[in-house]
Design an enzyme around this catalytic site. Structure first.
Site, PDB file in Angstrom:
ATOM      1  NE  ARG A  70      -4.068   1.986   0.468  1.00 17.45           N
ATOM      2  CZ  ARG A  70      -5.083   2.143  -0.368  1.00 17.45           C
ATOM      3  NH1 ARG A  70      -5.110   1.418  -1.481  1.00 17.45           N
ATOM      4  NH2 ARG A  70      -6.075   2.983  -0.113  1.00 17.45           N
ATOM      5  CD  GLU A 115     -10.293 -25.927  27.109  1.00 17.38           C
ATOM      6  OE1 GLU A 115     -10.967 -26.532  26.272  1.00 17.38           O
ATOM      7  OE2 GLU A 115     -10.307 -26.197  28.316  1.00 17.38           O
TER       8      GLU A 115
END
Ligand SMILES: CCCCC/C=C\C/C=C\C/C=C\C/C=C\C/C=C/C(=O)SCCNC(=O)CCNC(=O)[C@H](O)C(C)(C)COP(=O)(O)OP(=O)(O)OC[C@H]1O[C@@H](n2cnc3c(N)ncnc32)[C@H](O)[C@@H]1OP(=O)(O)O
Ligand SMILES: Cc1cc2nc3c(=O)[nH]c(=O)nc-3n(C[C@H](O)[C@H](O)[C@H](O)COP(=O)(O)OP(=O)(O)OC[C@H]3O[C@@H](n4cnc5c(N)ncnc54)[C@H](O)[C@@H]3O)c2cc1C
Length: 636
Positions: free
Chosen positions: A316, A430
């Protein structure tokens, strides 16, 4: 233009041996070979394409996931892949599916907590996928508070069987991956009741569906809990709801121990509960195992996002044209570097802490087998804390990488929105990250009370400031006579500081190893210093208040950071090339290896179903009447 490497000029700047760094990132030459071979196998097989996911309905998406899982299994069997190669194939297929829980939790739970007898019965079936398992612990009413689970497992001495039951709505199992539509068996966590006495939460292997026609067994009500965050993303996974209505565990007393999932406790043939003299926390063993794998997964997810953002930042160009020359690459802006390069350093830091945690888990497992429980508390604190630290940083980092790519980062074709949507639940599953940090805080409080102020002297010299910060944060909190709950928000900050100390010290220890390859160790030293100094800058309030650095030190650290960013800049593309990700796995036009972004973005746009017709569906019904003022205007 196809075939042209638009990033060649960046790759030519590299000051180190990229192939050698690939081996460091993979962990060994063997690991690199397996990853490289399997990732290319998956990328080259149209059966594993994933570029159409965002255009599918949930049912089409889910059916496609089942197809891919079956296709992956057929590939594994046909090619006679090893367990390691098969795990890599499932990783590079990159689609949350029931297989994650079958291989990632159900099998490890049996291996980690099952008796010899249980392993002999269940593992051969599971390894051949003749049964498909899930891990059913969380309930509608309880997730964090495992001791609050309500499902019951009552031993019936008359029939020598266990009766599994959901006594309340809130006891419905809720969230287990793979449960909704696929799993035939579950490791279900329930309160064990024998002879009218309760013995706490234990794991039970329960069959859910017929192996003949997949219909739910008698007393089993099971289904999917519905759409989740992000349209495509994790909706390939059938997270389920499950109610037991006095389900008989079909195992007679002869196999009663097969149902009770634990080598830490048994129900004898006489119907007596026998608790072994091991810590009851071993019932949590699977969670400890998965948490350490999640840390390794964090480095994968963060490195993927950083690879995309780094390559795109080099492609970019925006502003800065001199006399009609090319505009400036956004990767050359100091603000872009100050946002991107700490994430690059974190990806490497998490890779190495993941390696160490894998060693720690193996070590504690070996000790447990010798009935040595001495390192279990530290292993729990480390896996809980590092899972929390790395997943929070990775989820935030993926979002930052999306923003680093400007508008195009918001396109699905950038790969970043989906990566974020699939990854962000890692901060919750978890173990909720805050709840886990409270566990670390609890461990630190106990350690401080046992060892006095010095938490540990086993850290490399370079971490003195980090160690002093933790000790000071703990002293400030432990010194005052207020309860843990009252101080918990502050103690969580000390827990984060402790985990950051571990990551920094393990990165330093990694650099003390023999690391082959021209310039490789030098690059890792730069990344280690960026990671350490970035955190020092981010948390300089802590460091200043502990007196372990002065304001002048803080200013010098900031100057050094800018210098380190300049050292990384020429090597940035090579450092992300070292992850060795295929374009298929990255799933990102912005992150494609050749940097040929614009033509690919433009081409991809026209493939959107909305562009199948020039005039959109609905024009004649809604837009034309509007434009022709044929719609009766409401009376003003
Ligand atoms: C699909 C794409 C994903 C890709 C993922 C990539 C890699 C992963 C690979 C495989 C996995 C696959 C997919 C993963 C994705 C999703 C699956 C998700 C699954 C789940 O979420 S399973 C359910 C998880 N649930 C939790 O974690 C619950 C959190 N709560 C707890 O852990 C506990 O309740 C608690 C918070 C620790 C509290 O414990 P409790 O006993 O109630 O009370 P305490 O008094 O606090 O503790 C008592 C005592 O015990 C010690 N303790 C606690 N926990 C442990 C432990 N785990 N190990 C050892 N010791 C433990 C604690 O320290 C106390 O000790 P004291 O000495 O202080 O008394
Ligand atoms: C995508 C996904 C997949 C999952 N897969 C599975 C699976 O396969 N199997 C399974 O069993 N489960 C699974 N889960 C469930 C998951 O494990 C739980 O959601 C997780 O443990 C969090 O528990 P909870 O939902 O009860 O959160 P809660 O504990 O209700 O959290 C809500 C809030 O309360 C706060 N909080 C809770 N307790 C305390 C405390 N003591 N002190 C301070 N704050 C507190 C938390 O920090 C949080 O901010 C999955 C979840 C998700 C999102």
């Amino acid at each position: 233009m196809e075939g042209v490497d638009h990033l060649a000029h960046e790759r030519n700047k590299s000051e180190f041996d990229v192939d050698a760094m690939k081996i460091v990132w993979a962990g060994s030459p063997h690991a690199f070979d397996v990853s490289d071979r399997i990732s290319k196998l998956v990328a080259s097989d149209p059966g594993f394409r994933k570029d159409n996911r965002s255009t599918l309905s949930r049912k089409e998406l889910f059916k496609n996931t089942l197809r891919k899982a079956a296709y992956a299994w057929k590939t594994i069997v046909d090619l006679r892949l090893s367990e390691e190669e098969a795990a890599k194939l499932r990783f590079y297929v990159d689609e949350p599916a029931f297989t994650d829980l079958h291989w990632g939790m159900f099998i490890p739970a049996i291996k980690g907590q099952g008796t010899e007898e249980q392993q002999q019965k269940w593992l051969p079936l599971a390894y051949k996928m003749q049964i498909i398992g899930c891990y059913a612990q969380t309930e509608l009413g309880h997730g964090s508070n495992v001791q609050g689970l309500e499902t019951t497992a009552t031993f019936d001495s008359q029939t020598d069987e266990f009766i599994i039951h959901s006594p309340t709505l809130t006891s419905s199992k809720w969230w287990p991956g793979g449960l909704g539509k696929v799993a035939t068996h579950a490791i279900a966590y329930a309160r064990l009741i024998v002879g009218g006495r309760e013995h706490g939460v234990h794991g039970f292997i329960v069959q859910l569906r017929s192996l003949e026609d997949h219909s739910p067994l008698l007393g089993i009500t099971v289904g999917d809990i519905g759409m989740k965050f992000g349209n495509g993303a994790y909706n390939t996974m059938d997270n389920g709801v499950l109610q037991f209505d006095h389900v008989l565990d079909v195992y007679s007393i002869a196999f009663a121990s097969i149902a009770v999932m634990l080598w830490v406790s048994q129900v004898t043939c006489e119907g007596k509960y026998k608790q072994s003299d091991v810590p009851r926390q071993l019932v949590y063993g699977t969670m400890v195992y998965v948490r350490q794998t999640i840390v390794a997964d964090a480095s994968c997810a963060l490195s993927r996002a950083v690879c995309i953002a780094t390559r795109y930042s080099a492609v970019r160009r925006q502003f800065g044209s001199q006399n009609g020359g090319p505009e400036t690459q956004v990767i050359d802006y100091k603000t872009q570097q100050s946002r991107l390069f700490p994430l690059l350093a974190s990806a490497y830091a998490f890779r190495f802490i993941g390696e160490w945690l894998k060693w720690l888990y193996a070590d504690v497992t070996q000790r447990l087998q010798a009935n040595d429980f001495s390192t279990l508390p530290e292993a729990h604190a480390c896996t809980a804390g590092l899972k929390s630290l790395t997943t929070t940083a990775t989820a935030d980092g993926i979002e930052e990488c999306r923003k680093l790519c400007g508008g195009h980062g918001y396109l699905c074709s950038s790969g970043l929105p989906e990566l974020f949507a699939v990854y962000v639940p890692a901060c919750t599953y978890e173990g909720d990250n805050t709840v886990l940090l409270l566990q670390v805080a609890r461990f630190l409080m106990k350690t401080v009370s046992q060892l006095g102020s010095r938490l540990s002297s086993k850290k490399p010299v370079g971490t003195i400031a980090y160690m002093t910060r933790v000790e000071h944060l703990m002293q400030c909190r432990c010194g005052v006579q207020r309860g843990f709950a009252e101080l918990s928000a502050d103690l969580v900050e000390a827990a984060v500081a402790h985990c950051q100390l571990i990551v920094v010290s393990k990165f330093i220890e990694k650099l003390q190893q023999e690391i082959p390859g021209k310039g490789v160790k030098q690059q890792l030293e730069v990344l280690c210093n960026i990671y350490a100094l970035f955190l020092l800058h981010k948390h300089q309030g802590d460091f200043l208040s502990t007196g372990c650095i002065t304001p002048k030190h803080a200013a010098l650290a900031n100057d050094e950071l800018r210098s380190l960013y300049s050292q990384v800049r020429p090597n940035a593309i090579a450092l992300v090339d070292a992850f060795n990700y295929t374009d298929h796995y990255l799933g990102s036009i912005l992150g494609c290896y050749d940097g040929n972004v614009y033509p690919k973005l433009y081409e991809a746009a026209w493939k959107d179903p909305l562009n199948e017709s020039v005039v959109p569906d609905g024009y004649h019904l809604y837009i034309r009447p509007l434009l022709k003022q044929e719609i009766r205007t409401a009376r003003l």
